[in-house]
Design an enzyme around this catalytic site. Sequence first.
Site, PDB file in Angstrom:
ATOM      1  N   ASP A   1      -5.635   3.594  15.592  1.00 47.90           N
ATOM      2  CA  ASP A   1      -4.481   3.446  14.713  1.00 47.90           C
ATOM      3  C   ASP A   1      -3.253   3.891  15.517  1.00 47.90           C
ATOM      4  OD1 ASP A   1      -2.382   3.998  13.004  1.00 47.90           O
ATOM      5  OD2 ASP A   1      -3.609   4.966  11.467  1.00 47.90           O
TER       6      ASP A   1
ATOM      7  N   GLN B   1       1.730   5.668  14.832  1.00 47.14           N
ATOM      8  CA  GLN B   1       2.648   6.739  15.239  1.00 47.14           C
ATOM      9  C   GLN B   1       2.720   6.918  16.753  1.00 47.14           C
ATOM     10  OE1 GLN B   1       4.655   8.128  13.127  1.00 47.14           O
ATOM     11  NE2 GLN B   1       3.700   7.596  11.177  1.00 47.14           N
TER      12      GLN B   1
HETATM   13  N1  PLP Z   1      -1.543   5.175  10.042  1.00 48.44           N
HETATM   14  C1  PLP Z   1      -0.680   6.168  10.274  1.00 48.44           C
HETATM   15  C2  PLP Z   1      -1.035   7.250  11.253  1.00 48.44           C
HETATM   16  C3  PLP Z   1       0.550   6.181   9.598  1.00 48.44           C
HETATM   17  O1  PLP Z   1       1.416   7.178   9.826  1.00 48.44           O
HETATM   18  C4  PLP Z   1       0.831   5.149   8.682  1.00 48.44           C
HETATM   19  C5  PLP Z   1       2.093   5.169   7.895  1.00 48.44           C
HETATM   20  O2  PLP Z   1       2.693   6.188   7.672  1.00 48.44           O
HETATM   21  C6  PLP Z   1      -0.098   4.133   8.503  1.00 48.44           C
HETATM   22  C7  PLP Z   1      -1.271   4.181   9.185  1.00 48.44           C
HETATM   23  C8  PLP Z   1       0.159   3.013   7.562  1.00 48.44           C
HETATM   24  O3  PLP Z   1       1.170   2.188   8.040  1.00 48.44           O
HETATM   25  P1  PLP Z   1       1.734   1.000   7.147  1.00 48.44           P
HETATM   26  O4  PLP Z   1       2.082   1.578   5.821  1.00 48.44           O
HETATM   27  O5  PLP Z   1       2.913   0.507   7.923  1.00 48.44           O
HETATM   28  O6  PLP Z   1       0.654  -0.028   7.059  1.00 48.44           O
END
Ligand code: PLP
Length: 404
Positions: A199, A202
Site C-alpha cells: 500500500d 503514504q
Molecule cells: N492506505 C493508507 C496508508 C492511507 O493513508 C489511505 C488514505 O488515507 C488509504 C490507504 C486509502 O486511500 P484512498 O482513500 O485514497 O483510497
Amino acid sequence: MYDIQKIRADFPILGREVYGKPLVYFDNGATTQKPRCVVEAMSEEYYNVNANVHRGVHFLSTQATELHEGARETVRRFINARSTAEIIFTRGTTESINLVASCFGEAFMSEGDEVIVSEMEHHSNIVPWQLLAERKGIRLRVIPVTDAGELDMDALERLFSERTKIVSVTHVSNVLGTVNPVRRIIETAHAHNVPVMIDGAQSTPHFAVDVQELDADFYAFSGHKIYGPTGIGVLYGKEQWLDRMPPYMGGGEMIQSVSFESTTFNELPFKFEAGTPDYIAATGLARALDYVTALGMDQIFAHEQQLTRYAMEQLQTIDGMRIIGTATEHDAVVSFMLGDVHPLDVGTLLDRLGIAVRTGHHCAEPLMRSFGVPGTVRASFGLYNTTEEIDILVKGLRRVSQMF
Ligand code: PLP
C-alpha cells in the site's frame, strides 16, 4: 535549489485565510492541495479535447486516447514499472487493494489459506481481506507493532506457513509515519514463494519508489494524495500475476468479444478497467507526477525530512506532549496526544487558529487499540509546508495546553 516561496505560489489555496488567519495546512496525509498546472491541464482537456477514449475513430477521441495512454506511460515511468500493461487505473488505493483481494483471492486462495497484514494497516488494507475471509474462509495473520511503532520483523518470520498465499502491508504508516522495510519484507516473502502487495498511499507523495528495485508484486497509490485529482489511483501488478487473475468488474473496455454464449477478455491492462475511465483525472494525475518529478523526489524528501525532524524536536518542548510513533525510519507524519486533552478538542481549537490537522482514529482502529488511545492528533506535511508553519502549530498547541 528548493524555492519554497515559488513552490507555494503554485498552490492558490495556500494563499487563503481561515477565520481571518493564514491557512496552515497540515492534513496532507488525508489529501494534498493541487498546483495550478494540474487543474489547468484538466480544464484544458475538458474545454478542448473531451471525447471518450479507446472507442472513436474521430479526431478528438484519438487525441483523448493519446493523452490517456500518455498518462499511463507517465505513471509507468514514475514508479519504474516494466510495461504499461502493468499499470491499471483505479479510483484510488482502496479500489486497488480491493481489486487484488478480490481477483487474487479468487484465483489463488481457498478455504484455510492465509494473508499476512500488519497491525498498522489502514482499514483499506484490512477490510477487503476480511470480506474475502467471509466469502472464502481465508484467514488473516497480523504482524504486531512495537512500542516505537515499528513492525516486529521477527514475528513476521514466524507468521509464514504453507497456507500463506500473500503478504499485504503498507509502505508508510498514515498514523505513525513509520517507513516499513518493505524491501526486506518482500525478500522474506519471496523466500517463501509468497507475493507481496504494498500500500503506497503514504509513500509515493514523499519519496521515489521503484517497483522493480523493490521487486513488489503489487503496488497501489492514490492520485489525490500526490497533488493530483480525486477519483483516480493506480494499481501496479506484475504481468505474471495479472495475467492469471480474473477480471474485477465486467462491462465495456475490458472485453475482446461478447456473445451470450461466451465472452473473451481484453489484454492487460484493459482487462481490469471496465467502463469509461476517468481520463480527465488520469491527465491531472500525470500532470501532478510531472510536477513532483520536476521538483525532484529526492529534494521533496530532503525538505520533508527536515520538516519532520524539526516538528518532532519542537513538539517535544510542549508540556504533556506524547508522540505516538518514534520509528527510526520516519516520514512526514507526526501523531501525538497532548496530556489527556481529547484529540478532537485539540483539533477544534487549532482549527480556530487556521491550522488544519486531522484527529481521530485515522482509519486505523486496531493500531489505536494497540497503543491504548482513542485517537491522536496528526500533523502531516507536504512539499509546500515550512518550518514557520510548524512554529505556528507549536505556538497554537502551547495555547491549547495552557487552556486545559
Ligand atoms: N492506505 C493508507 C496508508 C492511507 O493513508 C489511505 C488514505 O488515507 C488509504 C490507504 C486509502 O486511500 P484512498 O482513500 O485514497 O483510497
